[in-house]
Design a protein around this motif. Structure first.
Motif, PDB file in Angstrom:
ATOM      1  N   VAL A 179       0.838  -1.200   0.000  1.00  0.00           N
ATOM      2  CA  VAL A 179       0.000   0.000   0.000  1.00  0.00           C
ATOM      3  C   VAL A 179       0.873   1.249   0.000  1.00  0.00           C
ATOM      4  CG1 VAL A 179      -1.598   1.367   1.409  1.00  0.00           C
ATOM      5  CG2 VAL A 179      -2.012  -1.076   1.064  1.00  0.00           C
ATOM      6  N   ILE A 180       1.940   1.217   0.812  1.00  0.00           N
ATOM      7  CA  ILE A 180       2.836   2.377   0.905  1.00  0.00           C
ATOM      8  C   ILE A 180       3.668   2.538  -0.368  1.00  0.00           C
ATOM      9  CG2 ILE A 180       4.823   3.338   2.132  1.00  0.00           C
ATOM     10  CD1 ILE A 180       3.712   1.935   4.664  1.00  0.00           C
ATOM     11  N   ALA A 181       4.248   1.426  -0.843  1.00  0.00           N
ATOM     12  CA  ALA A 181       5.187   1.505  -1.952  1.00  0.00           C
ATOM     13  C   ALA A 181       4.516   1.656  -3.313  1.00  0.00           C
ATOM     14  CB  ALA A 181       6.078   0.261  -1.957  1.00  0.00           C
ATOM     15  N   GLU A 182       3.379   0.998  -3.485  1.00  0.00           N
ATOM     16  CA  GLU A 182       2.759   0.939  -4.812  1.00  0.00           C
ATOM     17  C   GLU A 182       1.399   1.635  -4.873  1.00  0.00           C
ATOM     18  OE1 GLU A 182       4.639  -0.201  -7.029  1.00  0.00           O
ATOM     19  OE2 GLU A 182       5.993  -1.614  -6.057  1.00  0.00           O
ATOM     20  N   GLY A 183       1.021   2.297  -3.781  1.00  0.00           N
ATOM     21  CA  GLY A 183      -0.312   2.888  -3.711  1.00  0.00           C
ATOM     22  C   GLY A 183      -0.614   3.865  -4.829  1.00  0.00           C
ATOM     23  N   SER A 184       0.361   4.698  -5.203  1.00  0.00           N
ATOM     24  CA  SER A 184       0.112   5.687  -6.250  1.00  0.00           C
ATOM     25  C   SER A 184      -0.042   5.033  -7.614  1.00  0.00           C
ATOM     26  CB  SER A 184       1.260   6.708  -6.287  1.00  0.00           C
ATOM     27  OG  SER A 184       2.500   6.059  -6.549  1.00  0.00           O
ATOM     28  N   ARG A 185       0.631   3.892  -7.833  1.00  0.00           N
ATOM     29  CA  ARG A 185       0.543   3.193  -9.109  1.00  0.00           C
ATOM     30  C   ARG A 185      -0.794   2.468  -9.239  1.00  0.00           C
ATOM     31  NH1 ARG A 185       4.701   0.894 -12.343  1.00  0.00           N
ATOM     32  NH2 ARG A 185       6.203   1.239 -10.650  1.00  0.00           N
ATOM     33  N   PHE A 186      -1.324   2.003  -8.117  1.00  0.00           N
ATOM     34  CA  PHE A 186      -2.554   1.199  -8.128  1.00  0.00           C
ATOM     35  C   PHE A 186      -3.623   1.886  -7.271  1.00  0.00           C
ATOM     36  CE2 PHE A 186       0.868  -1.734  -9.083  1.00  0.00           C
ATOM     37  CZ  PHE A 186       0.356  -2.454 -10.144  1.00  0.00           C
ATOM     38  N   ARG A 187      -3.872   3.145  -7.574  1.00  0.00           N
ATOM     39  CA  ARG A 187      -4.787   3.942  -6.763  1.00  0.00           C
ATOM     40  C   ARG A 187      -6.175   3.310  -6.678  1.00  0.00           C
ATOM     41  NH1 ARG A 187      -3.274   6.484  -2.943  1.00  0.00           N
ATOM     42  NH2 ARG A 187      -4.852   5.159  -1.983  1.00  0.00           N
ATOM     43  N   ASP A 188      -6.694   2.817  -7.809  1.00  0.00           N
ATOM     44  CA  ASP A 188      -8.029   2.221  -7.807  1.00  0.00           C
ATOM     45  C   ASP A 188      -8.076   0.956  -6.959  1.00  0.00           C
ATOM     46  OD1 ASP A 188      -8.873   4.232  -9.473  1.00  0.00           O
ATOM     47  OD2 ASP A 188      -8.831   3.018 -11.305  1.00  0.00           O
ATOM     48  N   VAL A 189      -7.024   0.147  -7.042  1.00  0.00           N
ATOM     49  CA  VAL A 189      -6.967  -1.092  -6.258  1.00  0.00           C
ATOM     50  C   VAL A 189      -6.919  -0.781  -4.767  1.00  0.00           C
ATOM     51  CG1 VAL A 189      -5.569  -3.139  -5.732  1.00  0.00           C
ATOM     52  CG2 VAL A 189      -5.842  -2.384  -8.104  1.00  0.00           C
ATOM     53  N   ILE A 190      -6.072   0.169  -4.386  1.00  0.00           N
ATOM     54  CA  ILE A 190      -5.920   0.526  -2.973  1.00  0.00           C
ATOM     55  C   ILE A 190      -7.196   1.163  -2.443  1.00  0.00           C
ATOM     56  CG2 ILE A 190      -4.605   1.892  -1.326  1.00  0.00           C
ATOM     57  CD1 ILE A 190      -3.146  -0.548  -2.602  1.00  0.00           C
ATOM     58  N   ASP A 191      -7.802   2.037  -3.250  1.00  0.00           N
ATOM     59  CA  ASP A 191      -9.047   2.676  -2.822  1.00  0.00           C
ATOM     60  C   ASP A 191     -10.161   1.647  -2.645  1.00  0.00           C
ATOM     61  OD1 ASP A 191      -7.825   5.126  -2.832  1.00  0.00           O
ATOM     62  OD2 ASP A 191      -8.697   5.800  -4.722  1.00  0.00           O
ATOM     63  N   ALA A 192     -10.237   0.681  -3.558  1.00  0.00           N
ATOM     64  CA  ALA A 192     -11.263  -0.356  -3.453  1.00  0.00           C
ATOM     65  C   ALA A 192     -11.020  -1.213  -2.223  1.00  0.00           C
ATOM     66  CB  ALA A 192     -11.269  -1.225  -4.711  1.00  0.00           C
ATOM     67  N   HIS A 193      -9.768  -1.552  -1.961  1.00  0.00           N
ATOM     68  CA  HIS A 193      -9.420  -2.349  -0.780  1.00  0.00           C
ATOM     69  C   HIS A 193      -9.820  -1.615   0.497  1.00  0.00           C
ATOM     70  CE1 HIS A 193      -6.503  -3.402   2.462  1.00  0.00           C
ATOM     71  NE2 HIS A 193      -6.827  -4.610   2.090  1.00  0.00           N
ATOM     72  N   PHE A 194      -9.558  -0.310   0.537  1.00  0.00           N
ATOM     73  CA  PHE A 194      -9.925   0.483   1.713  1.00  0.00           C
ATOM     74  C   PHE A 194     -11.441   0.515   1.889  1.00  0.00           C
ATOM     75  CE2 PHE A 194     -11.074   4.383   3.906  1.00  0.00           C
ATOM     76  CZ  PHE A 194     -10.221   4.346   5.009  1.00  0.00           C
ATOM     77  N   ALA A 195     -12.161   0.746   0.794  1.00  0.00           N
ATOM     78  CA  ALA A 195     -13.620   0.869   0.862  1.00  0.00           C
ATOM     79  C   ALA A 195     -14.291  -0.446   1.230  1.00  0.00           C
ATOM     80  CB  ALA A 195     -14.153   1.380  -0.480  1.00  0.00           C
TER      81      ALA A 195
END
Length: 215
Positions: free
Chosen positions: A116-132
């Protein structure tokens, strides 16, 4: 002693995506997204690069699926959080202990934090979906227990009755274990006991009301 039953072709095929995702996890942990190679992931389980692409058309698709795959302990925790019984204090205590047992002490969940920290900006949609889908509902569940505890008179209405504050020491321990990889000794039992002591002493109705934070 009997030998383990050999998997059928259909069973092997059904198992293949999980094998790929497990291998991808190890490769991404070792090398990060950019340096990880699909052929090296394939080598880990003895298949061709083409086999990987049958299930995951791109490396980005593979990474996103891997994130979902290693989020299972969090999803299990979310499910169990909705089934907790007892007083609000008992439910909150059980939820925090489950979080330590199922998440903070799970290597894959710690590595998820790294991704999440290292790749969050590259996979914004994936990280946002995981959070939601997972993180936000857990925070909301924690806040619901706190709010209901206040309404029932078990907890006092105080700044400490904030879900983000209550769960933050769990993330802190995960970060410590992630950074130091058990090289810095941490008495986890004492850490957990201190966390619970702080939470429940802060929420106790016996505490004085109206305290202020000095700047």
């Amino acid at each position: 002693m009997t030998n383990a039953r050999k998997l059928t072709r259909a069973e092997q095929k059904a198992l293949r995506p999980i094998q790929i995702l497990d291998a991808a996890f190890d490769e991404f942990v070792a090398n990060g997204f950019s340096a990880a190679r699909v052929e090296d992931i394939a080598d880990r389980i003895g298949v061709t690069k083409g086999t990987i692409y049958v299930y995951f058309p791109t490396k980005e698709d593979l990474f996103a699926a891997m994130i979902r795959h290693i989020s299972v302990p969090l999803e299990d925790l979310l499910k169990e959080a909705g089934e907790l019984k007892g007083s609000h204090e008992q439910r909150l205590r059980s939820l925090l202990m489950l979080a330590y047992q199922r998440v903070a002490q799970d290597r894959r969940c710690r590595e998820l934090l790294r991704f999440v920290i290292a790749e969050g900006s590259r996979f914004r949609d994936v990280i946002d979906a995981h959070f939601a889908e997972v993180i936000e509902p857990l925070i909301q569940r924690t806040q619901l227990i706190l709010d209901e505890g206040i309404a029932a008179g078990e907890f006092r209405k105080a700044p400490a009755a904030n879900a983000d504050i209550v769960v933050s020491p769990i993330l802190s321990l995960m970060m410590d274990l992630l950074i130091h990889d058990n090289k810095r000794p941490v008495d986890q039992q004492a850490y957990i006991e201190a966390h619970l002591d702080l939470v429940f002493n802060s929420l106790s109705q016996s505490k004085p009301q109206g305290g202020t934070v000095q700047a």
